[in-house]
Write a protein that holds these residues in place. Structure first.
Motif: not given
Length: 377
Positions: A1-11
């Motif tokens: 499987m190919r997965v894009v993760l996105t999330g940011g700013g803080t831990g």
């Protein structure tokens, strides 16, 4: 499987994404990832430490008051959607996962436009603006707190998953935590922590309380000041007219927090959702001082959820002092029945299988999308 993760700013947005990646890698070592973050967030220092390919977008959030900066934010969002589309078309993911922060907006929205299955994860009891916006477009919304599913009335599907960070921390070794602290195994440990940067109010209350911890000589206090406040706290303790208590350990930061958490009998902290997921995954009683300086006062809502279920004592920052903190600590430390009951309640709230629940949903989304592409559905 190919997965894009996105999330940011803080831990609190980044570590859940990495926990999902860790679980996917455990299940299928051949899983491939791309992480898309913002140019200004902590992801720029955290994600490159992994072996995951990392791309960034120039994105900012909306101001809640009328401001010309909001026009720039809209333009950055539109450019971000275009840049995300290019990255997604090149990487060709089976699924895209967003774990919060402004950067999720253009990435997840671009995935929706490209008909790529999407899942967003909401850590807090009160959803953030970005996840509220995205909820009507995504395949699945996963929530950390059971009972908050109705916060997303326009979503196609909402599921209670818990916070995937709980899975990572649940595996932590308490014996290693005691070793890292230089304490004999089984030492009663109270962990005081205000986050990686620190919390001024917690530090002030802890410094006021220090002289009284000698009343609990068998309990070892691990006081994590945060990097910003370490030198100030250290100087205050060194210049104080009394001898530093022998049952106090002062640190600027804990690199391996899961192990230290696993060795703790009580935690004093803010009420960030990811950290609470870690605490409950290990069944640790908590004294929580929610930050009043967060959007929608969501930390107090997070903290009250634990308090209502018997897992925590909550002290509002306006009521925090060395005296009020000492009372709360002594109430738990000196009452074994209360402490064990709080630990049981905390463990009941914990969801150590959270990452597995989310990755199972991701596989379903990917399989369904593949079947649609083949014309089987």
């Amino acid at each position: 499987m190919r997965v894009v993760l996105t999330g940011g700013g803080t831990g609190g947005h980044i570590y859940p994404a990495l926990a999902i990646a860790e679980q996917l890698k455990t299940d299928r070592p051949d899983t491939e990832f791309l992480y898309i973050g913002g140019k200004r967030g902590l992801e720029n220092s955290i994600v490159p430490e992994t072996d995951m390919p990392f791309e960034t977008l120039d994105i900012t959030g909306f101001r809640r008051s009328l401001s010309a900066d909001n026009i720039k934010t809209v333009l950055r969002f539109l450019k971000g959607v275009q840049a995300s589309s290019e990255l997604l078309e090149k990487f060709k993911p089976d699924v895209v996962v967003g774990t919060g922060g402004y950067v999720c907006g253009p990435v997840v929205y671009a995935a929706h436009k490209l008909r790529i299955p999407t899942l967003i994860h909401e850590q807090n009891a009160i959803p953030g603006l970005t996840n509220r916006f995205l909820s009507r477009y995504v395949s699945t919304v996963a929530v950390s707190f059971d009972g908050t599913q109705d916060q997303f009335p326009k979503a196609k599907r909402v599921m209670y998953s818990g916070n995937p960070r709980a899975t990572t921390v649940h595996r932590a070794n308490a014996a290693e935590g005691f070793r890292l602290l230089g304490l004999s195994q089984g030492t009663p440990v109270v962990l005081v922590v205000g986050g990686s940067i620190g919390a001024k109010a917690i530090n002030e209350a802890m410094l006021q309380m220090v002289t009284d911890i000698v009343r609990m000589p068998d309990v070892h206090f691990v006081y994590v000041t945060g990097k910003r406040y370490y030198e100030e706290a250290k100087r205050s303790l060194e210049e104080a007219p009394w001898v530093m208590p022998s049952n106090l350990h002062v640190l600027p930061y804990v690199e391996r927090m899961p192990e230290v958490l696993a060795a703790s009998m009580l935690v004093i902290s803010r009420a960030g959702a990811s950290f609470l997921a870690e605490v409950t995954s290990l069944g640790i009683p908590a004294v929580l001082i929610p930050s009043p300086n967060v959007t929608n006062n969501h930390q107090e809502v997070n903290a009250r959820a634990l308090e209502d279920d018997g897992a925590a004592i909550v002290i509002a920052e306006r009521d925090l002092s060395g005296e009020s903190l000492l009372r709360a600590v002594e109430a738990v430390v000196q009452d074994e029945y209360l402490r064990l009951r709080m630990a049981e309640c905390s463990a009941r709230l914990g969801k150590p299988d959270s990452a597995a629940v989310i990755t199972a949903e991701l596989r379903k989304l990917a399989v369904r999308a593949q079947a649609i592409r083949r014309g089987a559905l």
